[in-house]
Design an enzyme around this catalytic site. Structure first.
Site, PDB file in Angstrom:
ATOM      1  N   ASN A 114      54.470  16.803  44.263  1.00 44.26           N
ATOM      2  CA  ASN A 114      53.983  15.499  44.420  1.00 44.26           C
ATOM      3  C   ASN A 114      53.572  15.252  45.730  1.00 44.26           C
ATOM      4  O   ASN A 114      52.724  14.602  46.061  1.00 44.26           O
ATOM      5  CB  ASN A 114      55.045  14.856  43.977  1.00 44.26           C
ATOM      6  CG  ASN A 114      54.661  13.645  43.091  1.00 44.26           C
ATOM      7  OD1 ASN A 114      53.406  13.424  42.905  1.00 44.26           O
ATOM      8  ND2 ASN A 114      55.451  12.506  42.790  1.00 44.26           N
ATOM      9  N   THR A 164      37.579  48.525  40.066  1.00 45.67           N
ATOM     10  CA  THR A 164      36.957  47.642  38.973  1.00 45.67           C
ATOM     11  C   THR A 164      35.789  47.839  38.494  1.00 45.67           C
ATOM     12  O   THR A 164      34.910  47.963  39.282  1.00 45.67           O
ATOM     13  CB  THR A 164      37.043  46.089  39.702  1.00 45.67           C
ATOM     14  OG1 THR A 164      38.289  45.913  40.519  1.00 45.67           O
ATOM     15  CG2 THR A 164      36.970  45.227  38.461  1.00 45.67           C
ATOM     16  N   LYS A 166      32.681  47.434  36.945  1.00 48.61           N
ATOM     17  CA  LYS A 166      31.337  46.651  37.134  1.00 48.61           C
ATOM     18  C   LYS A 166      30.118  47.202  36.203  1.00 48.61           C
ATOM     19  O   LYS A 166      30.163  48.234  36.048  1.00 48.61           O
ATOM     20  CB  LYS A 166      30.936  46.315  38.541  1.00 48.61           C
ATOM     21  CG  LYS A 166      31.973  46.262  39.510  1.00 48.61           C
ATOM     22  CD  LYS A 166      32.564  44.866  39.729  1.00 48.61           C
ATOM     23  CE  LYS A 166      33.770  44.479  40.578  1.00 48.61           C
ATOM     24  NZ  LYS A 166      34.181  43.080  40.647  1.00 48.61           N
ATOM     25  N   LYS A 192      40.075  49.191  36.222  1.00 45.70           N
ATOM     26  CA  LYS A 192      40.584  47.774  36.056  1.00 45.70           C
ATOM     27  C   LYS A 192      39.698  46.788  35.334  1.00 45.70           C
ATOM     28  O   LYS A 192      38.523  46.947  35.506  1.00 45.70           O
ATOM     29  CB  LYS A 192      41.005  47.324  37.591  1.00 45.70           C
ATOM     30  CG  LYS A 192      41.337  45.474  37.437  1.00 45.70           C
ATOM     31  CD  LYS A 192      41.645  45.318  39.044  1.00 45.70           C
ATOM     32  CE  LYS A 192      41.834  43.811  38.978  1.00 45.70           C
ATOM     33  NZ  LYS A 192      40.493  42.980  38.504  1.00 45.70           N
ATOM     34  N   ASP A 194      37.996  43.377  35.180  1.00 47.74           N
ATOM     35  CA  ASP A 194      38.009  42.343  36.209  1.00 47.74           C
ATOM     36  C   ASP A 194      38.525  41.001  35.539  1.00 47.74           C
ATOM     37  O   ASP A 194      38.943  40.887  34.495  1.00 47.74           O
ATOM     38  CB  ASP A 194      36.514  41.907  36.168  1.00 47.74           C
ATOM     39  CG  ASP A 194      35.816  41.310  37.650  1.00 47.74           C
ATOM     40  OD1 ASP A 194      36.271  40.128  37.485  1.00 47.74           O
ATOM     41  OD2 ASP A 194      35.585  42.070  38.339  1.00 47.74           O
ATOM     42  N   HIS A 285      46.590  39.998  39.011  1.00 44.77           N
ATOM     43  CA  HIS A 285      45.350  39.509  40.002  1.00 44.77           C
ATOM     44  C   HIS A 285      45.677  37.758  40.195  1.00 44.77           C
ATOM     45  O   HIS A 285      46.249  37.240  39.680  1.00 44.77           O
ATOM     46  CB  HIS A 285      44.107  39.545  39.249  1.00 44.77           C
ATOM     47  CG  HIS A 285      42.916  39.288  39.787  1.00 44.77           C
ATOM     48  ND1 HIS A 285      42.273  38.048  40.386  1.00 44.77           N
ATOM     49  CD2 HIS A 285      42.091  40.235  40.583  1.00 44.77           C
ATOM     50  CE1 HIS A 285      41.490  38.322  41.006  1.00 44.77           C
ATOM     51  NE2 HIS A 285      41.228  39.485  41.255  1.00 44.77           N
ATOM     52  N   ARG A 286      45.233  37.817  41.617  1.00 45.08           N
ATOM     53  CA  ARG A 286      45.414  36.364  42.160  1.00 45.08           C
ATOM     54  C   ARG A 286      44.313  35.439  42.214  1.00 45.08           C
ATOM     55  O   ARG A 286      44.045  34.301  43.072  1.00 45.08           O
ATOM     56  CB  ARG A 286      45.877  36.448  43.455  1.00 45.08           C
ATOM     57  CG  ARG A 286      44.854  37.325  44.587  1.00 45.08           C
ATOM     58  CD  ARG A 286      45.532  37.203  46.180  1.00 45.08           C
ATOM     59  NE  ARG A 286      44.676  37.838  46.880  1.00 45.08           N
ATOM     60  CZ  ARG A 286      44.439  37.774  48.063  1.00 45.08           C
ATOM     61  NH1 ARG A 286      45.448  37.081  48.723  1.00 45.08           N
ATOM     62  NH2 ARG A 286      43.370  38.128  48.789  1.00 45.08           N
ATOM     63  N   HIS A 318      47.178  41.899  44.089  1.00 42.46           N
ATOM     64  CA  HIS A 318      46.097  41.775  45.059  1.00 42.46           C
ATOM     65  C   HIS A 318      46.592  41.157  46.417  1.00 42.46           C
ATOM     66  O   HIS A 318      47.240  40.071  46.327  1.00 42.46           O
ATOM     67  CB  HIS A 318      44.991  41.091  44.391  1.00 42.46           C
ATOM     68  CG  HIS A 318      44.292  41.990  43.369  1.00 42.46           C
ATOM     69  ND1 HIS A 318      43.108  42.341  43.428  1.00 42.46           N
ATOM     70  CD2 HIS A 318      44.922  42.339  42.285  1.00 42.46           C
ATOM     71  CE1 HIS A 318      42.748  42.875  42.342  1.00 42.46           C
ATOM     72  NE2 HIS A 318      43.869  43.076  41.557  1.00 42.46           N
ATOM     73  N   SER A 370      41.757  45.270  47.639  1.00 48.17           N
ATOM     74  CA  SER A 370      40.502  45.268  46.875  1.00 48.17           C
ATOM     75  C   SER A 370      39.399  44.253  47.082  1.00 48.17           C
ATOM     76  O   SER A 370      39.831  43.178  47.526  1.00 48.17           O
ATOM     77  CB  SER A 370      40.991  44.982  45.187  1.00 48.17           C
ATOM     78  OG  SER A 370      39.764  44.848  44.349  1.00 48.17           O
TER      79      SER A 370
END
EC number: 4.1.1.39
Length: 441
Positions: A114, A164, A166, A192, A194, A285-286, A318, A370
């Site tokens: 809060n 990762t 792609k 990985k 994504d 993953h963050r 990460h 990464s």
């Protein structure tokens, strides 16, 4: 006797206690405070302690029904921040009883729930928390941890390599599986999903899991090494998330993945328990972290989010790169990398570590580098992160002019060369480029 006195009184009369000696069982917090003009630092610090524990804006009759002295948070120290005008570090001690055991969710709701919208403050940032063993022992922490993971993978003495896949969105499951196979076959340990790959119209999760499993077993058979792909189990409901994790286990996949901030600590902890009970590794993953940690003066520093994750549970997380396309300062990054990996971390303000943290024997988490890194960064990464890390090259693998598999080969060769050079006592910082050039002949 003195009756109940209604009215509003200064927080500092109750919640600012510079003479307080902190207990070993207290949770301690360091807040970077920017008070509004005219608000004294003691009042602001006390307000933070009050609003994140037992206080409210007015004296209430029901205060008499409990012992505030037993349950209140206390601001026990305030120091001005050097070089900043009107900025202070306020230290607050919270009695352990304020927190539910084994709930990172409740810990954050209490400490940062809060108070960040508080009028008397212009900005507030939680810089660090000291988690006492009495509290951390109520958490199971990472499902497996660094040592157990190395034993499961049979990989020692070097960082692990990932990639990762792609383009992150738009591939069909079949083509996705093909890219996974090429990378693993070329020499990576992991590929990985994504973080935004969940279950979209162009590739539903179940199809992806099946084609990826095929790629795993094929590359494993051909290389004789254990291979993994972080199957992203993140979903819109906890039930759906568990369904995906269970399916991954049924396929024989070694590791699943979760976006712990968007998915939430409650979902994450449930998933970590499942992974521990069923022998799955958990990659974290963050996504969304920068929304919380990017501003220096407001929010929560990533080291706090990292401590929360180690308690909630994850085997990889990460943690920035120090050298790639995203922000990161070396000393501070290494500070929270140690908080993730080590048992005991000494207070060191130059590295952003405000409290000595003793994790007792809670397993460690692999930091994952990464984002915008490539093969020429390998010497620096090996030197900065050491062996207990996962280095992930997405575009740095798939962007290789000869294709995915040669990209993977290049990364593995570079890594092995750097590790060997380091073990022979060569200076990676100075000779890095030369080491890579030699290796690529």
């Amino acid at each position: 006797g003195v009756g109940f006195k209604a009215g509003v009184k200064d927080y500092r009369l109750t919640y600012y206690t510079p003479e307080y000696k902190t207990k070993d069982t207290d949770i301690l917090a360091a807040f970077r405070m920017t008070p509004q003009p005219g608000v004294p630092a003691e009042e602001a610090g006390a307000a933070v302690a009050a609003e994140s524990s037992t206080g409210t804006w007015t004296t209430v009759w029901t205060d008499g029904l409990t012992s505030l002295d037993r349950y209140k948070g206390r601001c026990y120290d305030i120091e001005p921040v050097a070089g900043e005008e009107n900025q202070y570090i306020a230290y607050v001690a919270y009695p352990l009883d304020l927190f539910e055991e084994g709930s990172v969710t409740n810990m954050f709701t209490s400490i940062v729930g809060n108070v960040f919208g508080f009028k008397a403050l212009r900005a507030l940032x939680x810089e660090d928390l000291r988690i006492p063993p009495a509290y951390s022992k109520t958490f199971m922490g990472p499902p497996h941890g660094i040592q157990v993971e190395r034993d499961k993978l049979n990989k020692y003495g070097r960082p692990l390599l990932g990639c990762t896949i792609k383009p992150k969105l738009g591939l069909s499951a079949k083509n996705y599986g093909r890219a996974v196979y090429e990378c693993l076959r070329g020499g990576l340990d992991f590929t990985k999903d994504d973080e935004n790959v969940n279950s979209q119209p162009f590739m539903r999760w179940r199809d992806r899991f099946l084609f990826v499993a095929e790629a795993l077993f094929k590359s494993q058979a051909e290389t004789g090494e254990v291979k993994g792909h972080y199957l992203n189990a993140t979903a819109g409901t906890c039930e759906e998330m568990m369904k995906r994790a269970i399916f991954a286990r049924e396929l024989g996949a070694p590791i699943v993945m979760h976006d712990y901030l968007t998915g939430g600590f409650t979902a994450n902890t449930s998933l970590a328990f499942y992974c521990r009970d069923n022998g799955l590794l958990l990659h974290i993953h963050r996504a969304m972290h920068a929304v919380i940690d990017r501003q220096k003066d407001h929010g929560m520093h990533f080291r706090v989010l990292a401590k929360g994750l180690r308690m909630s549970g994850g085997d990889h997380i990460h943690a920035g790169t120090v050298v790639g396309k995203l922000e990161g300062e070396r000393e501070v990054t290494l500070g929270f990398v140690d908080l993730l990996r080590d048992d005991f971390i000494q207070k060191d303000r130059s590295r952003g570590i405000y409290f000595t943290q003793d994790w007792v024997s809670m397993p460690g988490v692999f930091p994952v580098a990464s984002g915008g890194i490539h093969v020429w960064h390998m010497p620096a990464l090996t030197e900065i992160f050491g062996d207990d890390s996962v280095l992930q090259f997405g575009g740095g693998t798939l962007g290789h002019p000869w294709g995915n598999a040669p990209g993977a080969v290049a990364n593995r060769v570079a890594l092995e060369a750097c590790v060997q050079a380091r073990n022979e006592g060569r200076d990676l910082a100075r000779e890095g480029n030369e080491i890579i050039r030699e290796a690529s002949k």
